[in-house]
Write a protein that holds these residues in place. Structure first.
Motif, short mmCIF file in Angstrom:
data_model
loop_
_atom_site.label_atom_id
_atom_site.label_comp_id
_atom_site.label_asym_id
_atom_site.label_seq_id
_atom_site.Cartn_x
_atom_site.Cartn_y
_atom_site.Cartn_z
N SER A 152 36.46 3.51 15.89
CA SER A 152 37.47 3.41 16.52
C SER A 152 37.86 2.33 17.43
O SER A 152 37.09 3.01 18.24
N ALA B 29 42.82 9.95 21.43
CA ALA B 29 41.13 9.74 20.91
C ALA B 29 40.60 11.34 20.36
O ALA B 29 39.91 11.08 19.74
N TYR C 271 33.04 10.27 14.13
CA TYR C 271 34.23 9.57 14.85
C TYR C 271 33.16 8.86 16.02
O TYR C 271 33.04 9.91 17.02
N ASP D 239 34.38 6.40 18.94
CA ASP D 239 35.42 5.63 20.84
C ASP D 239 34.88 4.97 21.30
O ASP D 239 33.47 4.59 22.16
N ALA E 43 34.93 12.04 22.02
CA ALA E 43 35.60 11.14 21.89
C ALA E 43 36.70 11.03 23.70
O ALA E 43 36.66 12.20 23.85
N ALA F 128 37.71 5.83 25.47
CA ALA F 128 38.87 4.58 25.87
C ALA F 128 39.51 4.78 27.44
O ALA F 128 40.06 4.15 27.68
#
Length: 312
Positions: free
Chosen positions: A101, A110, A124, A126, A173, A177
């Protein structure tokens, strides 16, 4: 940067072939990955195919057989829609695949997206990005990433192809961010300061080309002054990074700070200028358009300042 990927059988999908995503897809393809591109604008998909990539007409088709899905959409809402919307890919992803992402978003969102995807047995990462379209096309981005060791391992071929620097910032995650929001705080404030300074120089009747020469050799310089002020000097506000990006990003910073009861007065002041520029019709123009706003407010004369805002 061109990197030869040992695992040349890796399949990747890029969701969002905008100015950043297109270059990232090119970099992965150049490094030997089998890349499928998807975008809601069919013309850019066709362009990617014409340059040797694969194209998909639907999200589910894009991720079929892909080990790595790189999402380069605008914000958290679009990221959530890509994963869990009516045509979301979460249920279509291959077992063990990783979702990378790259959208700038609130760290709490996130973390939530990661939890939902990991509950399905998927990975996932981040991984917000910095560097601009030119570095994306060269495979020289900076990636601020966090996630499980398994997510990093699964994404490694794509990370190596897309970035000059990959910062591994933590095993959960949200950390990546948060780092990106600190970067955006500084970037947004620095652009506003640079535009305020060059417009003030114009109000003083100074030679703006000479101002640029002197400041870029002096302590008052910043990366944003050096990068954005040439747009002002050329009177060219073609959007390389639009005003609306910082309306969004500084808004996120302000929301995060309010939740922590942390004062961000410089962010608040800069955000008001981006909002004013957007309200004046410059939202889709380059973020250096803040200089035009200052000029309009003060009567300063800038090169090309009377050009109409970009309405496209």
């Amino acid at each position: 940067m061109s990197v030869n990927i040992e695992n040349r059988g890796s399949r990747a999908a890029v969701i969002g072939l905008g100015s950043m995503g297109f270059g990232m897809a090119q970099s992965m393809k150049r490094a030997g990955l089998d890349v499928t591109g998807y975008d809601i604008t069919q013309a850019v998909v066709e362009r990617f195919v014409a340059e040797g990539g694969r194209g998909a007409q639907a999200l589910a088709d894009a991720v079929e057989g892909a080990d790595i899905i790189v999402s380069v959409v605008v914000n958290a809402a679009q990221t959530e829609a890509v994963l869990f919307g009516p045509e979301g890919i979460a249920r279509a992803m291959e077992p063990g695949a990783v979702f990378v992402s790259s959208a700038t978003m609130d760290p709490a969102i996130a973390r939530s997206l990661a939890e939902r995807l990991e509950a399905l047995g998927l990975h996932y990462l981040d991984a917000p990005i910095s560097g601009g379209a030119a570095k994306a096309a060269k495979g020289e981005l900076t990636i601020m990433a966090s996630g499980t060791p398994e997510a990093f391992a699964a994404a490694r071929p794509a990370l190596d192809a897309m970035a000059a620097k990959v910062y591994e910032l933590g095993d959960a995650a949200g950390i990546g961010a948060a780092f990106k929001m600190i970067n955006q705080l500084l970037a947004g404030v620095h652009i506003a300061a640079a535009c305020e300074a060059i417009s003030f120089a114009a109000k003083q009747g100074l030679d703006l080309e000479k101002v640029y020469e002197v400041i870029t050799a002096s302590a008052g310089n910043s990366w944003m002054f050096e990068n954005r002020i040439p747009h002002v000097l050329a009177g060219d506000y073609t959007p390389l990074s639009a005003i609306e990006i910082f309306v969004k990003d500084l808004g996120i910073v302000q929301d995060m700070a309010r939740a922590e009861r942390y004062p961000v007065p410089l962010v608040a002041a800069a955000l008001q200028m981006y909002l004013a520029a957007s309200g004046a019709g410059m939202g889709r123009d380059d973020d250096s358009s803040l200089a035009r706003l200052y000029a309009q407010l003060s009567g300063a004369e800038l090169p090309g300042k009377n050009k109409e805002p970009n309405k496209s």
